[in-house]
Design a protein around this motif. Sequence first.
Motif, PDB file in Angstrom:
ATOM      1  N   LEU A 130       0.836  -1.198   0.000  1.00 49.59           N
ATOM      2  CA  LEU A 130       0.000   0.000   0.000  1.00 49.59           C
ATOM      3  C   LEU A 130       0.875   1.254   0.000  1.00 49.59           C
ATOM      4  CD1 LEU A 130      -3.114   0.561   0.184  1.00 49.59           C
ATOM      5  CD2 LEU A 130      -2.716   1.085   2.604  1.00 49.59           C
ATOM      6  N   GLU A 131       0.538   2.194  -0.887  1.00 53.97           N
ATOM      7  CA  GLU A 131       1.327   3.416  -1.013  1.00 53.97           C
ATOM      8  C   GLU A 131       0.614   4.645  -0.456  1.00 53.97           C
ATOM      9  OE1 GLU A 131       2.337   3.773  -5.115  1.00 53.97           O
ATOM     10  OE2 GLU A 131       3.606   1.981  -5.122  1.00 53.97           O
ATOM     11  N   ARG A 132      -0.685   4.549  -0.307  1.00 59.14           N
ATOM     12  CA  ARG A 132      -1.438   5.705   0.180  1.00 59.14           C
ATOM     13  C   ARG A 132      -2.569   5.243   1.086  1.00 59.14           C
ATOM     14  NH1 ARG A 132      -4.152  10.611  -3.448  1.00 59.14           N
ATOM     15  NH2 ARG A 132      -5.400  11.492  -1.750  1.00 59.14           N
ATOM     16  N   LEU A 133      -2.715   5.917   2.239  1.00 60.55           N
ATOM     17  CA  LEU A 133      -3.809   5.640   3.156  1.00 60.55           C
ATOM     18  C   LEU A 133      -4.373   6.967   3.652  1.00 60.55           C
ATOM     19  CD1 LEU A 133      -5.555   3.696   4.818  1.00 60.55           C
ATOM     20  CD2 LEU A 133      -3.772   3.738   6.588  1.00 60.55           C
ATOM     21  N   ASP A 134      -5.659   7.191   3.380  1.00 55.15           N
ATOM     22  CA  ASP A 134      -6.373   8.375   3.838  1.00 55.15           C
ATOM     23  C   ASP A 134      -7.443   7.926   4.821  1.00 55.15           C
ATOM     24  OD1 ASP A 134      -5.727  10.733   1.589  1.00 55.15           O
ATOM     25  OD2 ASP A 134      -5.605   8.701   0.803  1.00 55.15           O
ATOM     26  N   VAL A 135      -7.471   8.537   5.997  1.00 58.84           N
ATOM     27  CA  VAL A 135      -8.436   8.165   7.029  1.00 58.84           C
ATOM     28  C   VAL A 135      -9.166   9.416   7.494  1.00 58.84           C
ATOM     29  CG1 VAL A 135      -8.754   7.125   9.305  1.00 58.84           C
ATOM     30  CG2 VAL A 135      -6.971   6.255   7.786  1.00 58.84           C
ATOM     31  N   ARG A 136     -10.486   9.320   7.581  1.00 63.26           N
ATOM     32  CA  ARG A 136     -11.288  10.447   8.054  1.00 63.26           C
ATOM     33  C   ARG A 136     -12.081  10.021   9.278  1.00 63.26           C
ATOM     34  NH1 ARG A 136     -13.250  15.382   6.855  1.00 63.26           N
ATOM     35  NH2 ARG A 136     -15.475  15.789   7.154  1.00 63.26           N
ATOM     36  N   GLY A 137     -11.924  10.781  10.386  1.00 59.44           N
ATOM     37  CA  GLY A 137     -12.630  10.490  11.627  1.00 59.44           C
ATOM     38  C   GLY A 137     -11.688   9.991  12.698  1.00 59.44           C
ATOM     39  N   GLY A 138     -11.772  10.600  13.890  1.00 62.54           N
ATOM     40  CA  GLY A 138     -10.856  10.230  14.959  1.00 62.54           C
ATOM     41  C   GLY A 138     -11.483   9.459  16.100  1.00 62.54           C
ATOM     42  N   THR A 139     -12.808   9.420  16.186  1.00 60.67           N
ATOM     43  CA  THR A 139     -13.466   8.726  17.286  1.00 60.67           C
ATOM     44  C   THR A 139     -13.227   7.224  17.174  1.00 60.67           C
ATOM     45  OG1 THR A 139     -15.188  10.410  17.366  1.00 60.67           O
ATOM     46  CG2 THR A 139     -15.660   8.318  18.445  1.00 60.67           C
ATOM     47  N   GLY A 140     -12.617   6.646  18.211  1.00 59.33           N
ATOM     48  CA  GLY A 140     -12.321   5.216  18.204  1.00 59.33           C
ATOM     49  C   GLY A 140     -11.093   4.836  17.402  1.00 59.33           C
ATOM     50  N   LEU A 141     -10.451   5.804  16.762  1.00 59.74           N
ATOM     51  CA  LEU A 141      -9.298   5.503  15.919  1.00 59.74           C
ATOM     52  C   LEU A 141      -8.125   5.009  16.753  1.00 59.74           C
ATOM     53  CD1 LEU A 141      -8.224   5.677  12.970  1.00 59.74           C
ATOM     54  CD2 LEU A 141      -7.357   7.953  13.566  1.00 59.74           C
ATOM     55  N   ALA A 142      -7.479   3.951  16.275  1.00 60.38           N
ATOM     56  CA  ALA A 142      -6.322   3.400  16.981  1.00 60.38           C
ATOM     57  C   ALA A 142      -5.281   2.962  15.958  1.00 60.38           C
ATOM     58  CB  ALA A 142      -6.735   2.212  17.854  1.00 60.38           C
ATOM     59  N   LEU A 143      -4.043   2.944  16.412  1.00 58.18           N
ATOM     60  CA  LEU A 143      -2.934   2.534  15.555  1.00 58.18           C
ATOM     61  C   LEU A 143      -1.791   2.051  16.426  1.00 58.18           C
ATOM     62  CD1 LEU A 143      -1.549   2.447  12.718  1.00 58.18           C
ATOM     63  CD2 LEU A 143      -0.773   4.796  13.168  1.00 58.18           C
ATOM     64  N   THR A 144      -1.172   0.963  15.993  1.00 55.68           N
ATOM     65  CA  THR A 144       0.040   0.451  16.628  1.00 55.68           C
ATOM     66  C   THR A 144       1.219   0.783  15.721  1.00 55.68           C
ATOM     67  OG1 THR A 144      -1.180  -1.374  17.642  1.00 55.68           O
ATOM     68  CG2 THR A 144       1.204  -1.630  17.444  1.00 55.68           C
ATOM     69  N   VAL A 146       4.034   0.587  13.255  1.00 53.12           N
ATOM     70  CA  VAL A 146       4.325  -0.489  12.313  1.00 53.12           C
ATOM     71  C   VAL A 146       5.541  -0.131  11.465  1.00 53.12           C
ATOM     72  CG1 VAL A 146       1.930  -1.270  12.146  1.00 53.12           C
ATOM     73  CG2 VAL A 146       2.774   0.482  10.570  1.00 53.12           C
ATOM     74  N   ARG A 147       6.128  -1.161  10.885  1.00 45.82           N
ATOM     75  CA  ARG A 147       7.134  -0.959   9.846  1.00 45.82           C
ATOM     76  C   ARG A 147       6.452  -1.190   8.512  1.00 45.82           C
ATOM     77  NH1 ARG A 147      13.054  -3.923   9.038  1.00 45.82           N
ATOM     78  NH2 ARG A 147      13.608  -2.779   7.131  1.00 45.82           N
ATOM     79  N   HIS A 148       6.515  -0.196   7.644  1.00 46.39           N
ATOM     80  CA  HIS A 148       5.888  -0.313   6.333  1.00 46.39           C
ATOM     81  C   HIS A 148       6.825   0.309   5.317  1.00 46.39           C
ATOM     82  CE1 HIS A 148       2.875  -0.242   3.157  1.00 46.39           C
ATOM     83  NE2 HIS A 148       2.056  -0.926   3.941  1.00 46.39           N
ATOM     84  N   GLU A 149       7.251  -0.466   4.348  1.00 49.54           N
ATOM     85  CA  GLU A 149       8.295  -0.022   3.437  1.00 49.54           C
ATOM     86  C   GLU A 149       7.769   0.632   2.171  1.00 49.54           C
ATOM     87  OE1 GLU A 149      10.751  -3.397   2.732  1.00 49.54           O
ATOM     88  OE2 GLU A 149      11.526  -3.467   4.789  1.00 49.54           O
ATOM     89  N   SER A 150       6.436   0.643   1.975  1.00 52.42           N
ATOM     90  CA  SER A 150       5.885   1.164   0.724  1.00 52.42           C
ATOM     91  C   SER A 150       5.060   2.425   0.884  1.00 52.42           C
ATOM     92  CB  SER A 150       5.014   0.089   0.053  1.00 52.42           C
ATOM     93  OG  SER A 150       5.749  -1.083  -0.203  1.00 52.42           O
ATOM     94  N   LEU A 151       4.531   2.682   2.071  1.00 53.45           N
ATOM     95  CA  LEU A 151       3.597   3.782   2.265  1.00 53.45           C
ATOM     96  C   LEU A 151       4.262   5.127   1.975  1.00 53.45           C
ATOM     97  CD1 LEU A 151       0.608   4.042   3.197  1.00 53.45           C
ATOM     98  CD2 LEU A 151       1.506   4.747   5.422  1.00 53.45           C
ATOM     99  N   ARG A 152       3.649   5.879   1.034  1.00 58.52           N
ATOM    100  CA  ARG A 152       4.189   7.177   0.642  1.00 58.52           C
ATOM    101  C   ARG A 152       3.331   8.340   1.124  1.00 58.52           C
ATOM    102  NH1 ARG A 152       8.181   6.506  -3.130  1.00 58.52           N
ATOM    103  NH2 ARG A 152       8.311   4.443  -4.091  1.00 58.52           N
ATOM    104  N   VAL A 153       2.034   8.098   1.292  1.00 57.57           N
ATOM    105  CA  VAL A 153       1.112   9.154   1.709  1.00 57.57           C
ATOM    106  C   VAL A 153       0.276   8.652   2.873  1.00 57.57           C
ATOM    107  CG1 VAL A 153      -0.804  10.655   1.030  1.00 57.57           C
ATOM    108  CG2 VAL A 153       0.977  10.070  -0.643  1.00 57.57           C
ATOM    109  N   LEU A 154       0.226   9.418   3.952  1.00 57.98           N
ATOM    110  CA  LEU A 154      -0.634   9.119   5.096  1.00 57.98           C
ATOM    111  C   LEU A 154      -1.334  10.402   5.508  1.00 57.98           C
ATOM    112  CD1 LEU A 154      -1.720   7.261   7.310  1.00 57.98           C
ATOM    113  CD2 LEU A 154       0.302   7.844   8.686  1.00 57.98           C
ATOM    114  N   ARG A 155      -2.654  10.405   5.392  1.00 63.76           N
ATOM    115  CA  ARG A 155      -3.466  11.561   5.778  1.00 63.76           C
ATOM    116  C   ARG A 155      -4.502  11.090   6.785  1.00 63.76           C
ATOM    117  NH1 ARG A 155      -6.659  14.017   2.915  1.00 63.76           N
ATOM    118  NH2 ARG A 155      -6.049  16.180   3.184  1.00 63.76           N
TER     119      ARG A 155
END
Length: 305
Positions: A130-144, A146-155
Motif C-alpha cells: 500500500l502506497e497511500r492511506l487516507d483516514v477520516r474520523g478520529g473517534t475510536g481511531l487506533a494505531l500500533t 508499524v514498519r511499512h516499506e511502501s507507504l508514501r502518503v498518510l493523511r
Amino acid sequence: MSTIDYRRHYAGLPTIEVRELPDDSWLSDSATVAWRISATPWSRPPKPIGQVLDAFFERADTSLVTAIVIGPWGDPSESSKGVIERLSGEAERLPALRSLCLGDIDREESEISWIQQSDITPLLQAFPQLERLDVRGGTGLALTPVRHESLRVLRIETGGLHGAVTRAVAAGDLAALEDLELWFGVEDYGGSTTVSDLEPILRGDRLPALRHLGLQNAEFQDDIAAAVATAPIVARLETLALSMGGLTDAGAEALLTGQPLTHLRQLDLHHHDLSDAMMRRLTEALAGVEVDLSEHGAPYVAVEE
C-alpha cells in the motif's frame, strides 16, 4: 470538510460507486477506476455494507484494483472494524491495491466527530504494498507502530486526534513516507495530541523521504509553529502546511525568527487569524514561496464536530 473530493477522483483515477452500478454490470478493466464502496441507511433500497462489498468482489476484477474509497459503512454509530476486517481478510484478492481511503463521509451524512473508526493497523499489515492511506474520523481511531516499506502518503483528518495515534505514527518505521498530514482538532472531540507527541516527527529520524508535512487544524497551532521553527525535518521539506488552526501573530513570529523557510515551494497557512501587518511581513520575507494566506480572520479550528 475534507480538502479532497474523493467522490469524483482518487489517486489520479475517476471514482465509480459500486452500489449505483446496475446489478448485472461487470467492469473488467478494474484498474482504470477507484472503486467507492458505501452503504447508508437512507439509500433506496438500503444495502448493508457487507452486501455492497460482496457485489464489489463479485463484479470487479479485484486482481487489478489499485484504489478503493470506503464511504459510509451504515449507520454513523457503527464502527469501521467490520470493513477493516473484511478488507484485511481479502488481501490476497487485492494484490494490486495501492491506495485506500477509509471514511469518505461528508457532513450531510455525518459530522466528522460522529464517524466511528477503529484500529487501522490491520490494513497496513495486510497490504505491505500500500502506497497511500487516507483516514477520516478520529473517534475510536487506533494505531500500533508499524514498519511499512511502501507507504508514501498518510493523511488522517479528524476533529479530535488522540495522542496515542499521533505517537504511533511518530514511532512507526515509514522509510518511504513522502507526505504526512495530521488534523488534530479539539479536546472536546477527543483531541489529546501535544507538541511533545510531535517531537519524533519533527526530528525526522524515521522519515527520511518526507517532503510534505501538514500539522493542521489544531487548537495549539501557535505552539506547533514554534516547534516547527527549530525542527530539523523542515530543511528537507518542499511544502509545509500549518493551516486550519487559527494561527496568530505569535506563531507567525516564531516562524519568521526561526530557521529559514525560503527553500519551501509552498507554505499553507490558510484559515488563520494573522494581522494585516504580519501577512505583509510573511509575504515579503518569503517572496519566493507560494504562501497561502486565504481565509483571514478565522481564530478557531476549521474542523471539530
